[in-house]
Design a protein around this motif. Structure first.
Motif, short mmCIF file in Angstrom:
data_model
loop_
_atom_site.label_atom_id
_atom_site.label_comp_id
_atom_site.label_asym_id
_atom_site.label_seq_id
_atom_site.Cartn_x
_atom_site.Cartn_y
_atom_site.Cartn_z
N LEU A 35 36.80 42.82 55.89
CA LEU A 35 36.19 42.57 54.58
C LEU A 35 36.72 43.47 53.47
O LEU A 35 36.77 43.06 52.31
CB LEU A 35 34.67 42.69 54.67
N LEU A 36 37.12 44.67 53.80
CA LEU A 36 37.65 45.60 52.80
C LEU A 36 38.85 45.01 52.07
O LEU A 36 39.06 45.26 50.88
CB LEU A 36 38.05 46.92 53.47
N TRP A 37 39.62 44.20 52.77
CA TRP A 37 40.88 43.73 52.19
C TRP A 37 40.69 42.63 51.15
O TRP A 37 41.59 42.38 50.35
CB TRP A 37 41.83 43.32 53.32
N LEU A 38 39.52 42.02 51.10
CA LEU A 38 39.25 41.02 50.06
C LEU A 38 39.23 41.64 48.66
O LEU A 38 39.97 41.19 47.77
CB LEU A 38 37.94 40.27 50.35
N PRO A 39 38.41 42.67 48.41
CA PRO A 39 38.45 43.26 47.07
C PRO A 39 39.77 43.96 46.77
O PRO A 39 40.21 43.97 45.61
CB PRO A 39 37.28 44.24 47.06
N VAL A 40 40.40 44.52 47.79
CA VAL A 40 41.70 45.18 47.55
C VAL A 40 42.72 44.12 47.12
O VAL A 40 43.48 44.33 46.18
CB VAL A 40 42.17 45.96 48.80
N ALA A 41 42.71 42.97 47.79
CA ALA A 41 43.62 41.89 47.40
C ALA A 41 43.30 41.43 45.98
O ALA A 41 44.21 41.12 45.20
CB ALA A 41 43.51 40.73 48.37
N GLY A 42 42.02 41.40 45.63
CA GLY A 42 41.63 41.03 44.28
C GLY A 42 42.19 41.98 43.24
O GLY A 42 42.70 41.55 42.20
N ILE A 43 42.12 43.26 43.53
CA ILE A 43 42.67 44.26 42.60
C ILE A 43 44.18 44.10 42.49
O ILE A 43 44.74 44.14 41.39
CB ILE A 43 42.29 45.69 43.07
N VAL A 44 44.83 43.91 43.63
CA VAL A 44 46.29 43.71 43.62
C VAL A 44 46.64 42.46 42.81
O VAL A 44 47.57 42.48 42.00
CB VAL A 44 46.84 43.63 45.07
N ALA A 45 45.89 41.39 43.01
CA ALA A 45 46.15 40.15 42.27
C ALA A 45 45.93 40.33 40.77
O ALA A 45 46.70 39.79 39.96
CB ALA A 45 45.27 39.03 42.80
N LEU A 46 44.91 41.09 40.39
CA LEU A 46 44.62 41.32 38.98
C LEU A 46 45.73 42.11 38.28
O LEU A 46 45.84 42.07 37.05
CB LEU A 46 43.29 42.05 38.81
N THR A 47 46.54 42.81 39.06
CA THR A 47 47.65 43.55 38.46
C THR A 47 48.91 42.69 38.37
O THR A 47 49.99 43.21 38.12
CB THR A 47 47.96 44.83 39.27
N GLY A 48 48.75 41.37 38.58
CA GLY A 48 49.89 40.46 38.45
C GLY A 48 50.67 40.24 39.72
O GLY A 48 51.75 39.67 39.70
N ARG A 49 50.12 40.66 40.83
CA ARG A 49 50.82 40.53 42.11
C ARG A 49 50.10 39.52 43.01
O ARG A 49 49.78 39.80 44.15
CB ARG A 49 50.90 41.89 42.78
N LYS A 50 49.85 38.34 42.49
CA LYS A 50 49.05 37.34 43.20
C LYS A 50 49.70 36.89 44.50
O LYS A 50 49.03 36.71 45.51
CB LYS A 50 48.80 36.14 42.30
N GLN A 51 51.00 36.70 44.49
CA GLN A 51 51.68 36.23 45.70
C GLN A 51 51.59 37.28 46.81
O GLN A 51 51.30 36.94 47.95
CB GLN A 51 53.15 35.90 45.40
N ALA A 52 51.83 38.53 46.47
CA ALA A 52 51.73 39.59 47.47
C ALA A 52 50.31 39.69 48.01
O ALA A 52 50.10 39.84 49.22
CB ALA A 52 52.17 40.93 46.87
N ALA A 53 49.32 39.58 47.13
CA ALA A 53 47.92 39.66 47.55
C ALA A 53 47.58 38.51 48.49
O ALA A 53 46.92 38.72 49.52
CB ALA A 53 47.01 39.65 46.34
N GLY A 54 48.00 37.31 48.16
CA GLY A 54 47.72 36.15 49.00
C GLY A 54 48.37 36.26 50.37
O GLY A 54 47.76 35.96 51.39
N ARG A 55 49.62 36.68 50.38
CA ARG A 55 50.33 36.82 51.66
C ARG A 55 49.71 37.94 52.51
O ARG A 55 49.64 37.83 53.73
CB ARG A 55 51.80 37.09 51.42
N ALA A 56 49.28 39.00 51.86
CA ALA A 56 48.67 40.11 52.60
C ALA A 56 47.35 39.67 53.23
O ALA A 56 47.05 40.01 54.38
CB ALA A 56 48.45 41.30 51.68
N LEU A 57 46.56 38.90 52.48
CA LEU A 57 45.31 38.38 53.05
C LEU A 57 45.60 37.45 54.22
O LEU A 57 44.90 37.50 55.24
CB LEU A 57 44.50 37.63 51.98
#
Length: 167
Positions: A35-57
């Motif tokens: 569950l921790l990785w959901l908000p972390v991915a959200g933060i990463v995505a908000l910094t313009g790194r949506k593809q990296a966040a999606g792949r990491a999830l």
């Protein structure tokens, strides 16, 4: 002294027996189930790194059940301890100790972020390491469980990359 007491004694030689810092306990608890990785991915995505966040999830979602499958094959008892460090967690898992699913999921997530976007990886890697350490510090896993989880989690991305190239 029985075998469990001897294991706890050896364990006490390299980790403190007292209750861990609240941040360590929180890292372990919030990483439960990935569950921790959901908000972390959200933060990463908000910094313009949506593809990296999606792949990491996606890597984390793949790593969690794989870790459970490995633990069905590798039956390893968890460290036994009645020390304050172990009692800091409300959970007292009885499943196989190897690999640490927390560490495996964290490593899968963190590896993808670090490879896809190294500056974001610099942000995520300390959190991955904190989650892995939390599993040792709270005495829920042996060091080899956590190291194995980190290695297997990193391999999730490697295997995915190889399979993707073969298409």
């Amino acid at each position: 002294m029985n075998e469990l007491d001897e294991d706890s004694q050896r364990d006490s030689e390299f980790l403190p027996a007292r209750r861990p810092n609240h941040l360590v306990v929180a890292a372990s608890l919030t990483a439960r189930g990935g569950l921790l990785w959901l908000p972390v991915a959200g933060i990463v995505a908000l910094t313009g790194r949506k593809q990296a966040a999606g792949r990491a999830l996606l890597a984390a979602v793949v790593a969690m059940p794989l870790g459970h499958l490995v633990s069905l094959v590798v039956h390893r008892r968890r460290p036994h301890s009645t020390l304050p460090a172990r009692l800091a967690l409300p959970e007292h898992p009885r499943s196989s100790s190897f690999p640490s699913k927390h560490a495996m999921t964290a490593a899968a997530f963190g590896t993808v972020i670090a490879v896809e976007d190294p500056p974001a990886g610099a942000f995520v890697t300390p959190l991955v390491l904190l989650v892995a350490y939390s599993r040792l510090r709270t005495r829920v896993h042996w060091p080899t469980d956590v190291i194995g989880g980190l290695a297997l989690g990193g391999l999730v991305w490697v295997v995915w990359g190889v399979l993707r190239r073969k298409r």
